[in-house]
Design a protein around this motif. Structure first.
Motif, PDB file in Angstrom:
ATOM      1  N   ALA A 182       4.739 -14.394  -6.174  1.00  0.00           N
ATOM      2  CA  ALA A 182       3.749 -15.145  -5.403  1.00  0.00           C
ATOM      3  C   ALA A 182       3.406 -14.403  -4.117  1.00  0.00           C
ATOM      4  O   ALA A 182       4.298 -13.943  -3.400  1.00  0.00           O
ATOM      5  N   ILE A 183       2.115 -14.287  -3.830  1.00  0.00           N
ATOM      6  CA  ILE A 183       1.629 -13.693  -2.582  1.00  0.00           C
ATOM      7  C   ILE A 183       1.354 -14.830  -1.616  1.00  0.00           C
ATOM      8  O   ILE A 183       0.543 -15.722  -1.901  1.00  0.00           O
ATOM      9  N   VAL A 184       2.030 -14.824  -0.465  1.00  0.00           N
ATOM     10  CA  VAL A 184       1.966 -15.944   0.467  1.00  0.00           C
ATOM     11  C   VAL A 184       0.903 -15.704   1.530  1.00  0.00           C
ATOM     12  O   VAL A 184       0.977 -14.730   2.290  1.00  0.00           O
ATOM     13  N   ARG A 185      -0.087 -16.584   1.564  1.00  0.00           N
ATOM     14  CA  ARG A 185      -1.044 -16.601   2.670  1.00  0.00           C
ATOM     15  C   ARG A 185      -0.580 -17.654   3.667  1.00  0.00           C
ATOM     16  O   ARG A 185      -0.583 -18.846   3.343  1.00  0.00           O
ATOM     17  N   PRO A 186      -0.187 -17.237   4.886  1.00  0.00           N
ATOM     18  CA  PRO A 186       0.338 -18.223   5.832  1.00  0.00           C
ATOM     19  C   PRO A 186      -0.669 -19.328   6.124  1.00  0.00           C
ATOM     20  O   PRO A 186      -1.884 -19.091   6.178  1.00  0.00           O
ATOM     21  N   GLU A 187      -0.145 -20.522   6.318  1.00  0.00           N
ATOM     22  CA  GLU A 187      -1.009 -21.635   6.700  1.00  0.00           C
ATOM     23  C   GLU A 187      -1.707 -21.297   8.015  1.00  0.00           C
ATOM     24  O   GLU A 187      -1.095 -20.764   8.944  1.00  0.00           O
ATOM     25  N   GLY A 188      -2.999 -21.550   8.080  1.00  0.00           N
ATOM     26  CA  GLY A 188      -3.779 -21.221   9.268  1.00  0.00           C
ATOM     27  C   GLY A 188      -4.506 -19.903   9.163  1.00  0.00           C
ATOM     28  O   GLY A 188      -5.297 -19.558  10.043  1.00  0.00           O
ATOM     29  N   CYS A 189      -4.248 -19.141   8.105  1.00  0.00           N
ATOM     30  CA  CYS A 189      -4.954 -17.884   7.870  1.00  0.00           C
ATOM     31  C   CYS A 189      -5.951 -18.043   6.725  1.00  0.00           C
ATOM     32  O   CYS A 189      -5.745 -18.856   5.817  1.00  0.00           O
ATOM     33  N   LYS A 190      -7.035 -17.270   6.771  1.00  0.00           N
ATOM     34  CA  LYS A 190      -8.118 -17.414   5.786  1.00  0.00           C
ATOM     35  C   LYS A 190      -8.470 -16.121   5.082  1.00  0.00           C
ATOM     36  O   LYS A 190      -9.032 -16.139   3.991  1.00  0.00           O
ATOM     37  N   TRP A 191      -8.177 -14.970   5.692  1.00  0.00           N
ATOM     38  CA  TRP A 191      -8.777 -13.717   5.228  1.00  0.00           C
ATOM     39  C   TRP A 191      -7.729 -12.781   4.620  1.00  0.00           C
ATOM     40  O   TRP A 191      -7.396 -11.745   5.174  1.00  0.00           O
ATOM     41  N   LEU A 192      -7.217 -13.201   3.460  1.00  0.00           N
ATOM     42  CA  LEU A 192      -6.239 -12.406   2.711  1.00  0.00           C
ATOM     43  C   LEU A 192      -6.976 -11.650   1.606  1.00  0.00           C
ATOM     44  O   LEU A 192      -7.522 -12.262   0.689  1.00  0.00           O
ATOM     45  N   ASN A 193      -7.002 -10.322   1.702  1.00  0.00           N
ATOM     46  CA  ASN A 193      -7.750  -9.489   0.753  1.00  0.00           C
ATOM     47  C   ASN A 193      -6.819  -8.715  -0.170  1.00  0.00           C
ATOM     48  O   ASN A 193      -5.777  -8.234   0.258  1.00  0.00           O
ATOM     49  N   TYR A 194      -7.245  -8.558  -1.431  1.00  0.00           N
ATOM     50  CA  TYR A 194      -6.561  -7.676  -2.375  1.00  0.00           C
ATOM     51  C   TYR A 194      -7.043  -6.244  -2.175  1.00  0.00           C
ATOM     52  O   TYR A 194      -8.145  -5.998  -1.663  1.00  0.00           O
ATOM     53  N   GLU A 195      -6.222  -5.275  -2.586  1.00  0.00           N
ATOM     54  CA  GLU A 195      -6.610  -3.861  -2.642  1.00  0.00           C
ATOM     55  C   GLU A 195      -5.806  -3.199  -3.756  1.00  0.00           C
ATOM     56  O   GLU A 195      -4.655  -2.809  -3.552  1.00  0.00           O
ATOM     57  N   GLY A 196      -6.393  -3.062  -4.941  1.00  0.00           N
ATOM     58  CA  GLY A 196      -5.716  -2.430  -6.059  1.00  0.00           C
ATOM     59  C   GLY A 196      -5.528  -0.940  -5.817  1.00  0.00           C
ATOM     60  O   GLY A 196      -6.466  -0.252  -5.400  1.00  0.00           O
ATOM     61  N   GLU A 197      -4.320  -0.431  -6.086  1.00  0.00           N
ATOM     62  CA  GLU A 197      -4.012   0.975  -5.783  1.00  0.00           C
ATOM     63  C   GLU A 197      -3.016   1.555  -6.783  1.00  0.00           C
ATOM     64  O   GLU A 197      -2.358   0.820  -7.527  1.00  0.00           O
ATOM     65  N   VAL A 198      -2.890   2.872  -6.730  1.00  0.00           N
ATOM     66  CA  VAL A 198      -1.817   3.584  -7.411  1.00  0.00           C
ATOM     67  C   VAL A 198      -0.749   3.904  -6.379  1.00  0.00           C
ATOM     68  O   VAL A 198      -1.051   4.388  -5.284  1.00  0.00           O
ATOM     69  N   ALA A 199       0.509   3.631  -6.736  1.00  0.00           N
ATOM     70  CA  ALA A 199       1.634   3.942  -5.852  1.00  0.00           C
ATOM     71  C   ALA A 199       2.379   5.165  -6.372  1.00  0.00           C
ATOM     72  O   ALA A 199       2.718   5.251  -7.552  1.00  0.00           O
ATOM     73  N   ILE A 200       2.616   6.113  -5.481  1.00  0.00           N
ATOM     74  CA  ILE A 200       3.394   7.309  -5.774  1.00  0.00           C
ATOM     75  C   ILE A 200       4.854   7.014  -5.447  1.00  0.00           C
ATOM     76  O   ILE A 200       5.155   6.486  -4.368  1.00  0.00           O
ATOM     77  N   VAL A 201       5.762   7.352  -6.342  1.00  0.00           N
ATOM     78  CA  VAL A 201       7.193   7.129  -6.113  1.00  0.00           C
ATOM     79  C   VAL A 201       7.896   8.480  -6.035  1.00  0.00           C
ATOM     80  O   VAL A 201       7.791   9.309  -6.949  1.00  0.00           O
ATOM     81  N   ILE A 202       8.605   8.698  -4.939  1.00  0.00           N
ATOM     82  CA  ILE A 202       9.306   9.965  -4.714  1.00  0.00           C
ATOM     83  C   ILE A 202      10.574  10.022  -5.571  1.00  0.00           C
ATOM     84  O   ILE A 202      11.294   9.026  -5.702  1.00  0.00           O
ATOM     85  N   GLY A 203      10.841  11.216  -6.135  1.00  0.00           N
ATOM     86  CA  GLY A 203      11.985  11.377  -7.009  1.00  0.00           C
ATOM     87  C   GLY A 203      13.144  12.134  -6.399  1.00  0.00           C
ATOM     88  O   GLY A 203      14.297  11.935  -6.779  1.00  0.00           O
ATOM     89  N   LYS A 204      12.863  13.030  -5.447  1.00  0.00           N
ATOM     90  CA  LYS A 204      13.938  13.746  -4.765  1.00  0.00           C
ATOM     91  C   LYS A 204      13.501  14.037  -3.340  1.00  0.00           C
ATOM     92  O   LYS A 204      12.300  14.039  -3.032  1.00  0.00           O
ATOM     93  N   THR A 205      14.478  14.257  -2.472  1.00  0.00           N
ATOM     94  CA  THR A 205      14.200  14.415  -1.051  1.00  0.00           C
ATOM     95  C   THR A 205      13.168  15.507  -0.815  1.00  0.00           C
ATOM     96  O   THR A 205      13.311  16.638  -1.294  1.00  0.00           O
ATOM     97  N   ALA A 206      12.122  15.145  -0.074  1.00  0.00           N
ATOM     98  CA  ALA A 206      11.008  16.063   0.170  1.00  0.00           C
ATOM     99  C   ALA A 206      10.818  16.255   1.665  1.00  0.00           C
ATOM    100  O   ALA A 206      10.713  15.289   2.416  1.00  0.00           O
ATOM    101  N   ARG A 207      10.748  17.519   2.066  1.00  0.00           N
ATOM    102  CA  ARG A 207      10.497  17.850   3.480  1.00  0.00           C
ATOM    103  C   ARG A 207       9.897  19.246   3.532  1.00  0.00           C
ATOM    104  O   ARG A 207      10.427  20.192   2.949  1.00  0.00           O
ATOM    105  N   ASN A 208       8.734  19.349   4.210  1.00  0.00           N
ATOM    106  CA  ASN A 208       8.089  20.635   4.447  1.00  0.00           C
ATOM    107  C   ASN A 208       7.797  21.364   3.131  1.00  0.00           C
ATOM    108  O   ASN A 208       8.227  22.498   2.916  1.00  0.00           O
ATOM    109  N   ILE A 209       7.042  20.685   2.265  1.00  0.00           N
ATOM    110  CA  ILE A 209       6.675  21.266   0.975  1.00  0.00           C
ATOM    111  C   ILE A 209       5.155  21.457   0.924  1.00  0.00           C
ATOM    112  O   ILE A 209       4.411  20.827   1.679  1.00  0.00           O
ATOM    113  N   SER A 210       4.699  22.312   0.031  1.00  0.00           N
ATOM    114  CA  SER A 210       3.267  22.545  -0.138  1.00  0.00           C
ATOM    115  C   SER A 210       2.689  21.562  -1.154  1.00  0.00           C
ATOM    116  O   SER A 210       3.432  20.987  -1.967  1.00  0.00           O
ATOM    117  N   PRO A 211       1.365  21.358  -1.147  1.00  0.00           N
ATOM    118  CA  PRO A 211       0.756  20.523  -2.191  1.00  0.00           C
ATOM    119  C   PRO A 211       1.066  21.044  -3.590  1.00  0.00           C
ATOM    120  O   PRO A 211       1.233  20.245  -4.528  1.00  0.00           O
TER     121      PRO A 211
END
Length: 281
Positions: A85-114
């Motif tokens: 359940a997505i909770v819209r707090p009482e007193g709020c009106k403007w809750l918007n959806y935004e469909g996206e792709v989520a990237i999940v990291i598999g191993k520690t990444a630091r200072n890498i190239s594209p």
């Protein structure tokens, strides 16, 4: 493509592998997907999201992108799951959806190239980057209360590995009607670029999540609505909207507003003062 899901099974958190219409636990127990109590497919230490990336969304805002991406943070307390359940707090009106792709990291990444970034990605899942635009006037820069409220970061239903992000359709539905229809090919910066960009200065750990942006036509939803985000090859993330049991406190902090900035962002209008809080009259 292998798909992994985290579920609650007999009171325990269990990692499962999808096998057709069933989920299989490591000990061989099987549960029908339709009967499973889903959890977020990963446990991130942080969730980072890009502000604008899809060209249709940029055109809708009638702005020019900066030369490089900008980002905001969604706290892990905002995590939610497939079926949650997505909770819209009482007193709020403007809750918007935004469909996206989520990237999940598999191993520690630091200072890498594209070019190296793909080797640090475990896989991908579906996300809905909900925004509570009632607080946009006060948190437009950080987006903390806009995007970080409890329940506003559903992920799922599963983590899919060996998925090629190129040329994939992304659709959002509200009560069965298509409201967003986009493609990963309209992203200005692809998944590898985003990971490498963040990892220049912020260490990414296994399980961390990067949200890659939404197409045009993010709009408000109401309690009772059913919102689904479907990404080709990743499945469909389903949630429903409810009203929170308590109102936003009035004795502390900024209060919900309905300025030109709030309405133009929530409703997608062509406003002369987009991004500028209008003067009081």
């Amino acid at each position: 493509m292998p798909e992994y899901r985290r579920i609650l099974l007999d009171g325990a958190v269990v990692e499962t592998v999808r096998d057709g219409d069933e989920l299989v636990a490591g000990d061989g127990r099987r549960v029908a997907i339709a009967d499973a109590h889903h959890l977020p497919p990963v446990v991130p230490s942080k969730v980072i999201a890009v502000h604008l990336n899809h060209r249709s969304r940029v055109d809708e805002f009638q702005i020019n992108l900066t030369d490089t991406p900008t980002y905001f943070h969604k706290p892990t307390s905002s995590l939610n799951s497939h079926g949650g359940a997505i909770v819209r707090p009482e007193g709020c009106k403007w809750l918007n959806y935004e469909g996206e792709v989520a990237i999940v990291i598999g191993k520690t990444a630091r200072n890498i190239s594209p070019e190296e970034a793909g080797g640090y990605i475990a896989g991908y899942t579906v996300a809905n980057d909900y925004g509570l635009h009632d607080f946009r006037d006060t948190d437009a820069g950080s987006m903390l209360r806009v995007k970080g409220a409890d329940t506003l970061c559903p992920l799922g239903p599963g983590l899919v590995t060996d998925w090629d992000f190129r040329g994939k359709k992304l659709r959002t539905y509200v009560n069965g009607e298509v409201v967003q229809d986009g493609s990963t090919d309209e992203m200005t910066w692809d998944m590898h670029y985003l990971v490498a960009d963040i990892a220049r200065t912020i260490t990414l750990y296994p399980g961390d999540v990067l949200l890659s942006g939404t197409p045009a036509n993010s709009r408000p939803v109401q309690p009772g609505d059913v919102v689904e985000v479907e990404v080709e090859g990743l499945g469909k993330l389903t949630n429903h909207i409810v009203t929170g049991p308590t109102a936003i406190r009035t004795d502390v902090g900024a209060q919900p507003t309905e300025s030109e900035e709030v309405l133009s962002t929530a409703l997608g209008g062509d406003w002369e003062f987009r991004g500028i809080r209008p003067p009081k009259r």
